[in-house]
Design a protein around this motif. Structure first.
Motif, PDB file in Angstrom:
ATOM      1  N   HIS A  13       0.864  -1.182   0.000  1.00 13.42           N
ATOM      2  CA  HIS A  13       0.000   0.000   0.000  1.00 13.42           C
ATOM      3  C   HIS A  13       0.899   1.230   0.000  1.00 13.42           C
ATOM      4  O   HIS A  13       1.774   1.364   0.865  1.00 13.42           O
ATOM      5  N   GLU A  14       0.692   2.088  -0.964  1.00 12.77           N
ATOM      6  CA  GLU A  14       1.489   3.312  -1.099  1.00 12.77           C
ATOM      7  C   GLU A  14       2.983   3.001  -1.068  1.00 12.77           C
ATOM      8  O   GLU A  14       3.757   3.636  -0.347  1.00 12.77           O
ATOM      9  N   ASN A  15       3.387   1.993  -1.854  1.00 14.57           N
ATOM     10  CA  ASN A  15       4.787   1.569  -1.968  1.00 14.57           C
ATOM     11  C   ASN A  15       5.389   1.055  -0.661  1.00 14.57           C
ATOM     12  O   ASN A  15       6.607   1.047  -0.499  1.00 14.57           O
ATOM     13  N   LYS A  16       4.558   0.616   0.275  1.00 16.57           N
ATOM     14  CA  LYS A  16       5.045   0.050   1.534  1.00 16.57           C
ATOM     15  C   LYS A  16       4.565  -1.389   1.642  1.00 16.57           C
ATOM     16  O   LYS A  16       3.425  -1.704   1.322  1.00 16.57           O
ATOM     17  N   LEU A  17       5.454  -2.266   2.102  1.00 19.81           N
ATOM     18  CA  LEU A  17       5.160  -3.680   2.276  1.00 19.81           C
ATOM     19  C   LEU A  17       4.816  -3.941   3.739  1.00 19.81           C
ATOM     20  O   LEU A  17       5.568  -3.543   4.642  1.00 19.81           O
ATOM     21  N   LEU A  18       3.687  -4.614   3.963  1.00 22.69           N
ATOM     22  CA  LEU A  18       3.286  -4.963   5.320  1.00 22.69           C
ATOM     23  C   LEU A  18       4.025  -6.218   5.761  1.00 22.69           C
ATOM     24  O   LEU A  18       3.976  -7.246   5.091  1.00 22.69           O
ATOM     25  N   VAL A  19       4.760  -6.131   6.869  1.00 20.46           N
ATOM     26  CA  VAL A  19       5.434  -7.276   7.471  1.00 20.46           C
ATOM     27  C   VAL A  19       5.191  -7.255   8.974  1.00 20.46           C
ATOM     28  O   VAL A  19       4.840  -6.224   9.548  1.00 20.46           O
ATOM     29  N   ILE A  20       5.395  -8.406   9.602  1.00 18.37           N
ATOM     30  CA  ILE A  20       5.248  -8.529  11.048  1.00 18.37           C
ATOM     31  C   ILE A  20       6.648  -8.632  11.642  1.00 18.37           C
ATOM     32  O   ILE A  20       7.442  -9.492  11.257  1.00 18.37           O
ATOM     33  N   LYS A  21       6.959  -7.767  12.592  1.00 21.92           N
ATOM     34  CA  LYS A  21       8.277  -7.747  13.224  1.00 21.92           C
ATOM     35  C   LYS A  21       8.268  -8.677  14.438  1.00 21.92           C
ATOM     36  O   LYS A  21       7.390  -8.583  15.291  1.00 21.92           O
ATOM     37  N   HIS A  22       9.254  -9.561  14.493  1.00 25.32           N
ATOM     38  CA  HIS A  22       9.404 -10.485  15.611  1.00 25.32           C
ATOM     39  C   HIS A  22      10.815 -10.358  16.171  1.00 25.32           C
ATOM     40  O   HIS A  22      11.733  -9.939  15.479  1.00 25.32           O
TER      41      HIS A  22
END
Length: 56
Positions: A13-22
């Motif tokens: 979305h809007e050139n940003k990748l959704l990731v989950i930080k662990h």
């Protein structure tokens, strides 16, 4: 070792990748949202459940 399917999603979305930080004993790492598939569950259902578990 038992094999288990998993389903992950790529959300941009809007050139940003959704990731989950662990973080664990080895440091910080990132994963795509999703989850392991439960027997009888569809892969789209697995992704939806994975998102709900992370963000609801």
């Amino acid at each position: 070792m038992k094999i288990r399917n998993s389903a992950k999603a790529i959300l941009i979305h809007e050139n940003k990748l959704l990731v989950i930080k662990h973080k664990d004993q080895d440091g910080i790492f990132y994963l795509l949202p999703g989850d392991g598939q439960i027997p009888g569950e569809t892969l789209p259902g697995t992704v939806k459940r994975g998102f709900a578990g992370e963000f609801c």
